[in-house]
Structure formats: C-alpha cells, structure tokens
Scaffold this motif. Sequence first.
Motif, mmCIF file in Angstrom:
data_model
loop_
_atom_site.group_PDB
_atom_site.id
_atom_site.type_symbol
_atom_site.label_atom_id
_atom_site.label_comp_id
_atom_site.label_asym_id
_atom_site.label_seq_id
_atom_site.Cartn_x
_atom_site.Cartn_y
_atom_site.Cartn_z
ATOM 1 N N THR A 142 40.163 49.292 45.870
ATOM 2 C CA THR A 142 41.069 48.772 44.844
ATOM 3 C C THR A 142 40.464 47.698 43.952
ATOM 4 O OG1 THR A 142 41.964 47.102 46.383
ATOM 5 C CG2 THR A 142 43.080 49.255 46.278
ATOM 6 N N PHE A 143 39.356 47.087 44.355
ATOM 7 C CA PHE A 143 38.817 45.983 43.562
ATOM 8 C C PHE A 143 38.505 46.393 42.117
ATOM 9 C CE2 PHE A 143 35.413 43.219 41.971
ATOM 10 C CZ PHE A 143 36.014 41.982 42.128
ATOM 11 N N ILE A 196 39.314 32.681 34.680
ATOM 12 C CA ILE A 196 40.542 32.691 33.872
ATOM 13 C C ILE A 196 40.423 31.752 32.670
ATOM 14 C CG2 ILE A 196 42.992 32.053 33.890
ATOM 15 C CD1 ILE A 196 43.084 33.043 36.791
ATOM 16 N N VAL A 197 39.808 30.593 32.888
ATOM 17 C CA VAL A 197 39.782 29.544 31.862
ATOM 18 C C VAL A 197 38.653 29.736 30.851
ATOM 19 C CG1 VAL A 197 39.445 27.071 31.480
ATOM 20 C CG2 VAL A 197 40.898 27.868 33.361
ATOM 21 N N LEU A 226 42.829 45.757 35.708
ATOM 22 C CA LEU A 226 44.221 45.516 35.341
ATOM 23 C C LEU A 226 44.525 44.043 35.075
ATOM 24 C CD1 LEU A 226 46.081 47.914 37.824
ATOM 25 C CD2 LEU A 226 45.765 48.233 35.365
ATOM 26 N N VAL A 227 44.066 43.156 35.985
ATOM 27 C CA VAL A 227 44.459 41.741 35.882
ATOM 28 C C VAL A 227 43.276 40.803 35.703
ATOM 29 C CG1 VAL A 227 46.543 42.112 37.238
ATOM 30 C CG2 VAL A 227 44.433 41.423 38.409
ATOM 31 N N GLY A 228 42.055 41.312 35.812
ATOM 32 C CA GLY A 228 40.876 40.477 35.657
ATOM 33 C C GLY A 228 40.353 39.970 36.990
ATOM 34 N N ALA A 229 39.038 39.731 37.054
ATOM 35 C CA ALA A 229 38.404 39.286 38.294
ATOM 36 C C ALA A 229 38.940 37.932 38.753
ATOM 37 C CB ALA A 229 36.891 39.215 38.109
ATOM 38 N N GLY A 230 39.289 37.052 37.809
ATOM 39 C CA GLY A 230 39.758 35.722 38.164
ATOM 40 C C GLY A 230 41.004 35.759 39.023
ATOM 41 N N VAL A 231 41.977 36.557 38.640
ATOM 42 C CA VAL A 231 43.225 36.649 39.406
ATOM 43 C C VAL A 231 42.967 37.243 40.788
ATOM 44 C CG1 VAL A 231 45.513 37.721 39.491
ATOM 45 C CG2 VAL A 231 44.634 36.814 37.330
ATOM 46 N N VAL A 232 42.106 38.251 40.844
ATOM 47 C CA VAL A 232 41.803 38.885 42.132
ATOM 48 C C VAL A 232 41.143 37.889 43.081
ATOM 49 C CG1 VAL A 232 40.528 40.730 43.277
ATOM 50 C CG2 VAL A 232 41.613 41.157 41.063
ATOM 51 N N PHE A 233 40.176 37.114 42.583
ATOM 52 C CA PHE A 233 39.520 36.123 43.445
ATOM 53 C C PHE A 233 40.493 35.035 43.891
ATOM 54 C CE2 PHE A 233 35.345 37.425 41.355
ATOM 55 C CZ PHE A 233 34.905 38.103 42.481
ATOM 56 N N VAL A 267 30.303 42.250 38.958
ATOM 57 C CA VAL A 267 31.050 41.124 38.402
ATOM 58 C C VAL A 267 30.150 40.279 37.507
ATOM 59 C CG1 VAL A 267 32.237 38.963 38.972
ATOM 60 C CG2 VAL A 267 32.726 41.033 40.281
ATOM 61 N N LEU A 268 28.943 40.003 37.962
ATOM 62 C CA LEU A 268 28.033 39.157 37.189
ATOM 63 C C LEU A 268 27.617 39.818 35.881
ATOM 64 C CD1 LEU A 268 25.792 37.665 40.035
ATOM 65 C CD2 LEU A 268 27.625 36.536 38.767
ATOM 66 N N THR A 269 27.413 41.132 35.888
ATOM 67 C CA THR A 269 27.094 41.803 34.621
ATOM 68 C C THR A 269 28.280 41.729 33.663
ATOM 69 O OG1 THR A 269 27.743 43.948 35.551
ATOM 70 C CG2 THR A 269 25.410 43.370 35.641
ATOM 71 N N GLY A 270 29.494 41.696 34.209
ATOM 72 C CA GLY A 270 30.671 41.513 33.379
ATOM 73 C C GLY A 270 30.752 40.129 32.762
ATOM 74 N N PHE A 271 29.992 39.171 33.339
ATOM 75 C CA PHE A 271 29.944 37.811 32.796
ATOM 76 C C PHE A 271 28.800 37.646 31.798
ATOM 77 C CE2 PHE A 271 32.015 35.988 36.882
ATOM 78 C CZ PHE A 271 33.245 36.483 36.470
ATOM 79 N N GLY A 272 28.167 38.766 31.407
ATOM 80 C CA GLY A 272 27.230 38.723 30.303
ATOM 81 C C GLY A 272 25.761 38.708 30.655
#
Length: 462
Positions: free
Chosen positions: A402-403, A336-337, A409-416, A273-278
Amino acid sequence: MATSTTGVTTRRVYALGSLAAILFGYDNGIISAAILFIPHELPLTPLLKGTVVSATVVGAMVGAVGSGPVADRQGRRRVLLAAGVVFTVGALGAGLAPNVATLVLFRFIIGLGIGISSVMVPLYLAEMAPADARGVVTSLNQYMIIIGTAVAAATGYGLAFAASWRWMVLIGVFPGIALVLGLLTVPDTPRSLVRRGHSDQARAVLTSLRRDRDAAGRELDEIVELERQQADARLGARMSAPWVRRLLVLGALLAVFQQITGVNTIVYYAPTVLTGFGVSDVTALLFTFLNGLVNIATIAIVVRARVVDRRGRKPVLLAGLVGMSLSLFAVGAAAIVLPPTSPALFGIAVAAFVVFTNSFSATWGPVLWVVLAEIFPLAIRGAAMAVATLFNWLTDFFVSLTFPTFTSLVGAGVVFLAYGAAGVLVFPIVWWAVPETKQRSLESLETWFRRGSWSRPAGGTA
C-alpha cells in the motif's frame, strides 16, 4: 571455542546458523534498487510495482507458517537446508524472468526462503546459545540481515551505472549455494534432538558447545526433564492452554508492532522516496549503501556491548520506539512543509532515515526475534514462532503493497507521520505487556510462564 570430537565449534555453528539471515537481508533489500530499473524493461503501474515488491512478503507468509510445524517434526537444520535451496531457485528464476508475471512468481519463491529463515534462524540460534548469551547470539540474526541488506545496497549502487537489475537479483544465487553446503557441516539443536528422541546426539552437541561439561550435562537433564513432563501432560503445551494463548497473542502483537512502525517503508522504498525529493537514482542508491555501512557499525557495537543481555529486552524495545517515531515525525513534517525538491528536505530525510534505520537495527530488529524465540514452550516452539512470524509478514505485506498507493494519494509526509504515530501508540502496550526474559534458561522461562508468574522480575538462570 570449545570443539567436540565431531569438530563442531560455537563460532561455526553461530555463523552458519545465521547465514540464511544474510540471504534474507540481501533478497529483501535488493528490490529497493532493482525496482528503480525494472520499469525500464518491464512496464509497471504503481499497483504492479507494489505487487513485485510485496510478492516476497506473500511467499514469506507461506514459508513462515509452514516451516515451524515441519521443524518441530523434522528438526531445525533440515528446514534451514530447504531454505537454502529455495533461495537459490528463486534468485535464479527472478533474475532471468522474461515478464512481470514470471518475476512475481519467483519473487514469491524467494519469499518462501525469507519466511523460513525468519522463523528458523532465531530459533536455531536461541536453542544453541547458553542462557547468559542468548540475547546477543540470537541478535546475530538481525546483524546478518543488516549485512545482507548492506551488501544489497552496495550491489545496487555498483550496478546502477549499468541499470542491471537482473544481475542485482542473480547475485543472490551464490550465497544460497554456500548456505546449503555450509549447513551440511553443522548439527541440529540439542532441544530439537531431544524432542525427536536423540538424547545422545543432543549430549554430544551440548558438550561441544559449552566450555563446562558439567553445565552441559545439567542443561541436557533440564531439557530431557521438561520434555518428559510435556510428554506426560500434552494438554499444558497445546496452543489452546490459556497461558500458551496469552504468549501467542503477545508474540503476534509484537510481530505486528515491529512492522507498523514503518520499517519497510524505508527498506523497500527509501531510494524511491529520495528520488521523489529531486535527487538522481545513483545518489539515492549511494545513500542506501552508506547507510547500510552505518547500520553494520551500529549493530556491531550493540552486539559487542551485549546490550540486550545487560539492559534487558523491554528497555531496548522502548528506546527503539522513541528513536523511530521521532525520526518519522521529522521527515513527515518536513515533507509536508517544504517544497518537494528542496535541498533542506533531502537533508532532513537523509538524517531521519539514518536515525530510523539505526534505531531499528539496534532495537526492534534483533530484539523482537530474541523475545519470540524465548517465550514459547519447547513442544510447540516452531509452530508458535510460525504463527507470530505470519502476523509479522501479513503486516509487512500491507505496508509494502500500500505504500506506493498511499503516497500517491496523500503524499509521503502524511504516510510517515501515520507510522510515527503508530510507534507512540505501541509504547504503553510494550511497557505494560512485555515480560523481561534476560538471563534465564529457556526451560525456566517456560516454567515461569506456565505458573503465570509474569509480574515477578526475571533474574538469574534458575
């Protein structure tokens, strides 16, 4: 510590009894680092990535459900010894795997060991501990899991520079061997010995573990009497008895609740997840390592302060739900924001993950296993623990598999946010359904539950 003629000490019993939990933590945690580098050698789709991660969870289900009944017949220590062998073979095979299929197979075998230890370690510790310290002693299970996870994080960070995922996995062989050798020097639990007709051995173990010989004698008499009553009336101890079914449902629900709060989205996938945040792989693993050190300090404080025995099980569980849900709401909303590579998003995610993992480590991590080890009757304790643990691993399997797909599909924000909302839904159920079990002997708790006296506050050891 008190020592018997056989040289058994409480410190050694508790340390070696919980050593399997270190392997649980290491082998469960190392995949979060290894999965960053496995695709460099073995190509993985999102589904295959989830399969590699969740293969241990499938193995854990099998190990958990099979170990409990065997432990009721053969003893707790023998099953823990088997876990040590399984851990060693699994780590060796996974580290040398030539392809994805072989890696998945040996990750499954590692999972067998994890499943066995998830049932046996809290059970072994709870049955060895005196009533007034059972919460803190059984919490050693989670403390050792956290230590194992922190060692995995340190190993992953240290080997990240060489991208050596194979050595990350192979290092698990050495504590597996240590577990097997160490368990050869400690006894089985007094309750398991009595259950299998070895009352004299049980007396020797209790005498070595308790400072007060008279108290040890009274405890043995209580265990023997309860076993006699169960032998005369087996129907009351079967899983079909209404009071036992109620406990099984409660145990299964608590096991599910621990997982649907989202803990393993972070244990398995925080670096991803953190690598996905750059940030880089090394930076993400550095965070995991440093957070592991904070986790060790947190649970050390909780264990030393004896929070579980002083405050009780239910208040600690409720406090944990608040901390975990709030932290997931924070990172979910931020994801999300804010833009995906925003430094602010990375900062919020790091802070939220620290709050979440430390809240979990101080509350639901240890206390679930304390409660599960306390609420089931002796005659079926191993089997009942296995049933509850199976539900825990089934839910873990769903989360871990499933994570990656849900995130794509919906992004990490929605899942969290979804996992944070699950914690909110769990809160009133725990408030209403969980009995307080602190400061009572396992035998008095069994009598208490059998009589249906759940609404009466638990206090004392009588």
